[in-house]
Design an enzyme around this catalytic site. Structure first.
Site, PDB file in Angstrom:
ATOM      1  CB  CYS A   1     -34.772  36.683  23.165  1.00 42.52           C
ATOM      2  SG  CYS A   1     -33.464  38.035  22.167  1.00 42.52           S
TER       3      CYS A   1
ATOM      4  CD  GLU B   1     -34.448  34.294  20.652  1.00 41.90           C
ATOM      5  OE1 GLU B   1     -33.616  35.091  20.360  1.00 41.90           O
ATOM      6  OE2 GLU B   1     -35.766  34.517  20.653  1.00 41.90           O
TER       7      GLU B   1
ATOM      8  CE  LYS C   1     -38.804  36.073  22.169  1.00 35.96           C
ATOM      9  NZ  LYS C   1     -37.871  36.360  20.811  1.00 35.96           N
TER      10      LYS C   1
HETATM   11  O1  LIG Z   1     -35.065  43.098  22.475  1.00 31.49           O
HETATM   12  C1  LIG Z   1     -34.213  43.220  21.344  1.00 31.49           C
HETATM   13  O2  LIG Z   1     -33.708  44.073  21.208  1.00 31.49           O
HETATM   14  C2  LIG Z   1     -33.873  41.888  20.724  1.00 31.49           C
HETATM   15  C3  LIG Z   1     -34.708  40.879  20.939  1.00 31.49           C
HETATM   16  C4  LIG Z   1     -35.019  39.680  20.171  1.00 31.49           C
HETATM   17  O3  LIG Z   1     -34.029  39.589  19.006  1.00 31.49           O
HETATM   18  C5  LIG Z   1     -35.434  38.589  20.215  1.00 31.49           C
HETATM   19  O4  LIG Z   1     -36.632  38.568  20.939  1.00 31.49           O
HETATM   20  O5  LIG Z   1     -35.271  37.255  19.579  1.00 31.49           O
END
Ligand SMILES: O=C(O)CCC(=O)C(=O)O
Length: 273
Positions: free
Chosen positions: A155, A43, A114
């Site tokens: 993510c 990401e 996303k």
């Molecule tokens: O869900 C998480 O703990 C981290 C998510 C995150 O860092 C993101 O979505 O970029």
């Protein structure tokens, strides 16, 4: 294809966009040299993970040096590239956290924006407000490839089992999550979530994270991971910059689903809210 290798480029993201692009280019080549047919990036691999910087690093498809590099590398090495994510600007100026996916001919075959933005305030831990600068995507991303059907999400999207399940019910055999968990939720949940999505859905799961950059404001947990449909960890990085690879064998997926027919035993009529 039944059996093939996949690779993850766990690159250390720095402030200089051009350096990130060069690093990604050489790590994709390394993964391809090691025999990977599918190569995954993390990401926000062209940009430090900071909301206020996303606009400055954003690109508009099909323009932009990061997007061009992904297409070129896919074609040059004859690999599928799941291009982690970068900030993407659309024609009206909205910015998304977007994964571009290219096939072996260098053709764009998918784009995941996303869906679930990371807006959290964990006391004594992580505070992040992606929605300050980003707009959420509104659709699921499943791509048909020469290797099979791949579901892609980013993510925080991994925390929503419904998304994974829906992709699998539509035929996904591999779920790919470019991510960047931090030092608080990373150790607690990253591996657990990747293995949970694998065991729930009897699929291969690939989680690709940036390496830890100790100088960065947001510190990535790293630990890129490849999990099989029995939730076995096939490859796991630590926090340093590296390429990891593993074999994917769809005979394992078929055997697990045959021996323990979870997906056939579902009773959706009972699960209504
Ligand atoms: O869900 C998480 O703990 C981290 C998510 C995150 O860092 C993101 O979505 O970029």
């Amino acid at each position: 294809m039944l059996v093939f290798n996949v690779g993850i480029c766990q690159l250390g993201v720095v402030a200089d966009k051009q350096s990130n692009i060069c690093k990604a280019r050489s790590m994709i080549a390394e993964a391809a040299d090691q025999g990977s047919r599918l190569v995954v990036l993390p990401e926000m691999f062209n940009c430090p993970y900071q909301s206020e910087l996303f606009s400055q690093y954003a690109e508009i498809y099909p323009e932009g040096p990061t997007i061009a590099m992904l297409a070129e590398c896919a074609e040059k090495h004859k690999v599928i590239v799941v291009g982690g994510s970068i900030p993407e600007r659309d024609e009206v100026g909205n910015i998304y956290n977007t994964c571009f996916i290219f096939n072996e001919q260098g053709k764009l075959i998918g784009r995941h924006r996303k869906v679930h933005l990371f807006d959290v305030d964990i006391k004594g831990g992580t505070v992040f407000q992606e929605s300050k600068t980003l707009v959420a995507g509104s659709s699921m991303t499943l791509v048909d490839t020469s290797l099979g059907k791949i579901g892609v999400a980013i993510c925080y999207d991994v925390r929503f089992p419904e998304l994974a399940r829906t992709m699998v019910l539509q035929g996904a055999e591999i779920l790919v999550y470019p991510g960047a968990f931090g030092p608080v939720t990373g150790p607690a949940h990253w591996e657990l979530l990747m293995r949970a999505r694998a065991v729930d859905n009897q699929v291969y799961v690939i989680g690709a994270a940036p390496a830890l950059n100790a100088a960065a404001e947001y510190k990535s947990y790293g630990h890129s991971i490849i999990v099989d449909p029995w939730a076995r960890v096939l490859a796991l990085a630590n926090e340093v910059e590296t390429v990891i690879t593993s074999k994917i064998d769809f005979r394992t997926l078929n055997r697990v689903r045959e021996e323990l027919p979870l997906l056939r035993h579902r009773k959706p009529e009972v699960y209504r809210v």
